[in-house]
Enzyme design. Structure first.
Site, PDB file in Angstrom:
ATOM      1  N   LEU A 499     -14.505  53.584  43.871  1.00 40.90           N
ATOM      2  CA  LEU A 499     -15.544  53.300  44.865  1.00 40.90           C
ATOM      3  C   LEU A 499     -15.345  51.950  45.527  1.00 40.90           C
ATOM      4  CD1 LEU A 499     -18.642  54.515  42.817  1.00 40.90           C
ATOM      5  CD2 LEU A 499     -17.488  55.736  44.662  1.00 40.90           C
ATOM      6  N   GLY A 500     -14.653  51.062  44.848  1.00 41.47           N
ATOM      7  CA  GLY A 500     -14.434  49.726  45.396  1.00 41.47           C
ATOM      8  C   GLY A 500     -13.935  48.789  44.319  1.00 41.47           C
ATOM      9  N   GLY A 502     -14.326  44.675  42.785  1.00 41.85           N
ATOM     10  CA  GLY A 502     -15.102  43.442  42.765  1.00 41.85           C
ATOM     11  C   GLY A 502     -14.266  42.301  42.235  1.00 41.85           C
ATOM     12  N   GLY A 505     -13.039  43.361  38.533  1.00 41.05           N
ATOM     13  CA  GLY A 505     -12.566  44.687  38.195  1.00 41.05           C
ATOM     14  C   GLY A 505     -12.911  45.696  39.267  1.00 41.05           C
ATOM     15  N   VAL A 507     -14.617  49.621  40.464  1.00 42.37           N
ATOM     16  CA  VAL A 507     -15.726  50.525  40.183  1.00 42.37           C
ATOM     17  C   VAL A 507     -15.295  51.950  40.544  1.00 42.37           C
ATOM     18  CG1 VAL A 507     -18.139  51.071  40.643  1.00 42.37           C
ATOM     19  CG2 VAL A 507     -17.374  48.690  40.692  1.00 42.37           C
ATOM     20  N   LYS A 521     -17.831  50.493  36.025  1.00 40.19           N
ATOM     21  CA  LYS A 521     -17.214  49.220  36.403  1.00 40.19           C
ATOM     22  C   LYS A 521     -16.286  48.787  35.276  1.00 40.19           C
ATOM     23  CE  LYS A 521     -18.454  44.523  37.891  1.00 40.19           C
ATOM     24  NZ  LYS A 521     -19.613  43.617  38.175  1.00 40.19           N
ATOM     25  N   ASP A 618     -25.678  35.475  43.508  1.00 39.18           N
ATOM     26  CA  ASP A 618     -24.610  36.125  44.268  1.00 39.18           C
ATOM     27  C   ASP A 618     -25.178  37.269  45.114  1.00 39.18           C
ATOM     28  OD1 ASP A 618     -22.011  36.353  45.152  1.00 39.18           O
ATOM     29  OD2 ASP A 618     -21.381  37.677  43.526  1.00 39.18           O
TER      30      ASP A 618
END
Length: 806
Positions: A499-500, A502, A505, A507, A521, A618
């Site tokens: 999914l993406g 970060g 790490g 996800v 994640k 954040d």
């Protein structure tokens, strides 16, 4: 006899030892164990012996810490064998270290000095040993470092100079003589920070783009905070300077005996040095780990793989995880064959660019691509706003896949290789992986047996790890998932399920055996990076339950794996829709205002309504997730901090978060509070209203950031161009203008001027009708201080207006 006595007394008067001062002159000297101490007792110069050694050296060290850590050594290659050493200004004006036989073991070696009578030597509060006359500095230790790069130290290196390796490690912790590792700035093409192992490259930072080194991951935020600034002129002279904004903390960069370039700081509470950052941090940081045309990713079980369109050059060695031979191309390029369809480029995102780029001046991204395509010897190109056009005509070496940062690298491939998975490559990878997989299978069987025996112990240990140390109360029960179950749910963490990525790490989307969809994640298992954030998120989010906060379903901590399991958000993160043209249309005004309301309700819960008082630290568009109905939920609590009941603010030496969303007091001084989250919320509001990223917005005419552009538009009463046309309709104009007004109130420079979250919500709902006029925002202009004259703007770094820079 009387005359002899007078002469001896006169000699002692003229040339005397001196201790506990910061300056000596030609008539004074230091004799072991005497010292010189800087004016404010920050640094000491004197004689010392390293641990487990009786040898004596003249060095400089920090005065305050109980552990003596030396940052500079004079006679590092010529030690004293006893305590008879003398440090003084000689008759010819040079600083010298003498032994009992009056032999010179070290000298500053300045030629053509007029003599020592009008010279003095001083140890400064910056750790610099300065030899000076009444008119000028004739020599300083900052120009001759050993293994430490101190704040305010400035290095100037010419393109063809011999001093491109100014730092050299100690041989061992007990021997300060020159070790095998050196470090400095490589000026061959574009300036980059480099560590050498002898004459071989050991690690490199990638080129300097005017604000940071593009080969260092952006989550390495403290490297930018303790700012390293590099500038160069047209003749190839490079100047590097290290600034550390918080002068109350002791911090420096050191080159360790094992070749690590480390930033350390003194933790006065724990009374020890702490490592802030270091490189190499993983095997992928080692130069050329995967050979030519190989790419490295520390998050993969097998860290090296060939680039698309390439296969291992030596399959036997590759199967033994020796990747140094690299990879070879499977299909010749059209240029090489002289026929066939035109070659193309494969875009690889967030990459550390290869070594030895050719720098093409004056080209934009389109011209960079076309020039590379028209040149048969051009194998790849990349474009970065601060650097410009880079091309490669030789083997691509030292490529790494980042989870955050890096640049887009465009690899030249034959037309047949584009958009497909080459069969030869797949077969090769299968063959190569077979031996390693067999070994891993045997190991897994063994570990499963061990895991079954120790499962109860592990659960007890984990419960202990997530105990709230302040109250000594156990946190809510966190379900533990088996790693095998999560691997099966994500198809072994397949790229198609990603999914993406970060800061710590990737996800993945997953589906459990009971049919539940989850988001997994997976933090990096190959370094300690992210462990603190992992534990922090588990500790905090386990106590939080709110419809506008993402829900943590459980975690896994088997072996080196650190995995968090969340509820699945069908519409991913807000940035996946807000900044993608074809998806923006579904975000009409009512939807966007509902998203804003959800973010505010979640923040209200964190700041005021939960049992704990949480500062997120954040808050940004990628940390706002959207469910099936486009309701917003705040995620990622790895950086969050818990406040006590009466606590309003706190400070930290470790500034973490994302530039562009940080409040001035947090970015500059490490001070965070509810008001620093409010600043981030204001940036979010302006992004949602404009449909533009704050980090990539550039107004070339005035060099304004998104915040600065909004501020100017507000003052000029010309808000319409700021607003995304998709949402701007007459019936919504009043609500939109109110949101812009609130957003500008949230990003005011001084924290005391910003509203708290209950006030923000009251303003947005119109419960407070008379809103104050906003003051100037904290971040307004894009910096140009260190950008070469060929560049017009930069997208990734912004300066703080009217606040002392860092």
């Amino acid at each position: 006899m009387t005359a002899l006595l007078v002469l001896m007394l006169l000699s002692c008067f003229i040339e005397k030892s001196f201790s506990a001062t910061n300056t000596i002159n030609a008539t004074e000297f230091l004799k072991d164990p005497e010292t010189m101490i800087s004016k404010n007792n920050i640094f000491t110069l004197g004689f010392f012996s390293p641990p487990n050694s009786s040898k004596r050296y003249v060095g400089i060290w920090y005065s305050m810490p109980s552990v003596r850590d030396v940052v500079w050594v004079a006679n590092r290659n010529e030690p004293l064998n006893d305590s008879s050493g003398v440090f003084k200004i000689s008759k010819d004006g040079n600083l010298q270290v003498h032994n009992s036989k009056n032999e010179i073991l070290w000298s500053s070696n300045v030629a053509n000095l007029s003599g020592g009578d009008d010279l003095s030597a001083q140890i400064t509060d910056s750790g610099n040993l300065v030899l000076q006359s009444t008119e000028e500095i004739v020599w300083q230790s900052f120009d001759h470092p050993t293994d430490a790069f101190l704040p305010n130290m400035k290095l100037t290196i010419t393109k063809h100079g011999s001093q491109n390796k100014p730092f050299q490690s100690w041989k061992s912790p007990s021997d300060p003589s020159g070790g095998q590792f050196t470090a400095g700035i490589d000026t061959y093409t574009l300036p980059q920070l480099v560590v050498w192992d002898g004459d071989r490259l050991h690690w490199r930072s990638g080129p300097w783009n005017g604000n940071f080194f593009i080969g260092i991951q952006f989550n390495f935020i403290d490297f930018i905070n303790a700012q390293l600034v590099v500038s160069s002129d047209r003749e190839g002279t490079v100047t590097t300077q290290y600034f550390y904004p918080n002068t109350s903390l002791l911090s420096t960069y050191m080159l360790s005996t094992d070749g690590k370039f480390i930033q350390i700081w003194w933790d006065d509470r724990e009374r020890k040095w702490e490592v802030e950052w270091q490189v190499p941090a993983t095997d992928c940081d080692i130069y050329g780990k995967c050979g030519a045309f190989g790419t490295c990713n520390p998050q993969r079980p097998i860290i090296c793989q060939c680039l698309q369109g390439f296969e291992p050059k030596n399959i036997a060695e590759w199967s033994r995880w020796n990747w140094s031979d690299g990879c070879i191309r499977t299909t010749e390029l059209q240029c090489e064959r002289g026929f066939g369809k035109e070659d193309g480029f494969l875009r690889m995102k967030m990459m550390k660019v290869p070594e030895n780029p050719d720098w093409r001046l004056g080209l934009n991204q389109d011209k960079c691509r076309s020039q590379c395509l028209s040149n048969c010897s051009c194998l790849a190109y990349a474009y970065n706003t601060g650097v410009g056009c880079m091309t490669w005509g030789t083997s691509l070496i030292d490529i790494q896949e980042f989870s955050v940062g890096g640049v887009d690298l465009y690899l030249r491939l034959a037309h047949s290789e584009l958009g497909t998975n080459n069969k030869k490559r797949v077969i090769a990878v299968v063959i190569v992986s077979f031996v390693g997989t067999a070994a891993i299978t045997i190991l897994i069987c063994f570990l499963k047996r061990q895991s079954a025996q120790h499962q109860d112990d592990k659960k007890k240990m984990f419960s202990y790890m997530i105990t709230d140390q302040k109250s000594n109360a156990k946190l809510e029960e966190i379900p533990l998932f088996r790693f095998e179950a999560l691997a099966a749910a994500t198809n072994n963490f397949h790229e198609n399920n990603k999914l993406g990525r970060g800061g710590f790490g990737s996800v993945y989307k997953g589906k459990l055996e009971d049919g539940r969809e989850i988001a997994v994640k997976r933090l990096s298992g190959f370094s300690a990076q992210g462990l603190e954030e992992f534990m922090n998120e588990v500790k905090i989010i386990s106590k939080l339950q709110h419809r506008n906060l993402v829900r943590l379903l459980g975690c896994s901590i088997e072996g080196q794996e650190k995995i968090l399991v969340y509820e699945y958000m069908a519409n991913k993160s807000l940035d996946a829709s807000l900044f993608v043209a074809e998806k923006q249309k579904k975000l009409d005004w009512n939807t966007r205002f509902n998203i804003i309301q959800g973010i505010c309700r979640g923040l209200l819960y964190l700041h005021r309504d939960s049992r704990l008082r949480i500062i997120h630290r954040d808050l940004k568009v990628s940390n706002i997730l959207l469910d099936e109905e486009l309701n917003s939920k705040i995620s990622d609590f790895g950086m969050a901090r818990i406040f006590g009941g009466n606590q309003d603010e706190a400070d930290t030496r470790r500034v973490v978060g994302t530039y562009g969303y940080m409040s001035p007091e947090y970015a500059m001084e490490g001070i965070f509070s509810e008001k620093s989250d409010i600043f981030s919320l204001g940036v979010l509001l302006l992004e949602i209203l404009s449909g533009k990223r704050n980090s990539s917005f550039s107004d070339d005419e005035h060099s304004l950031s998104l915040i600065g552009y909004a501020w100017n538009s507000w003052n000029e009463k010309s808000i319409r161009p700021l607003i995304d046309p998709i949402i701007f309709q007459p019936q919504h104009e009043k609500e939109i203008m109110r949101c812009v007004h609130v957003g500008l109130l949230c990003v005011q420079e001084f924290a005391k001027d910003r509203p708290d979250i209950p006030t923000v919500i009251a303003m947005l709902y119109g419960e407070i009708s008379d809103l104050p006029y906003p003051n100037r925002p904290g971040f307004t202009f894009i910096t140009h201080d260190t950008i070469s004259s060929e560049q017009n703007s930069t997208k990734n770094y912004i300066s703080v207006t009217e606040i002392s820079g860092r």
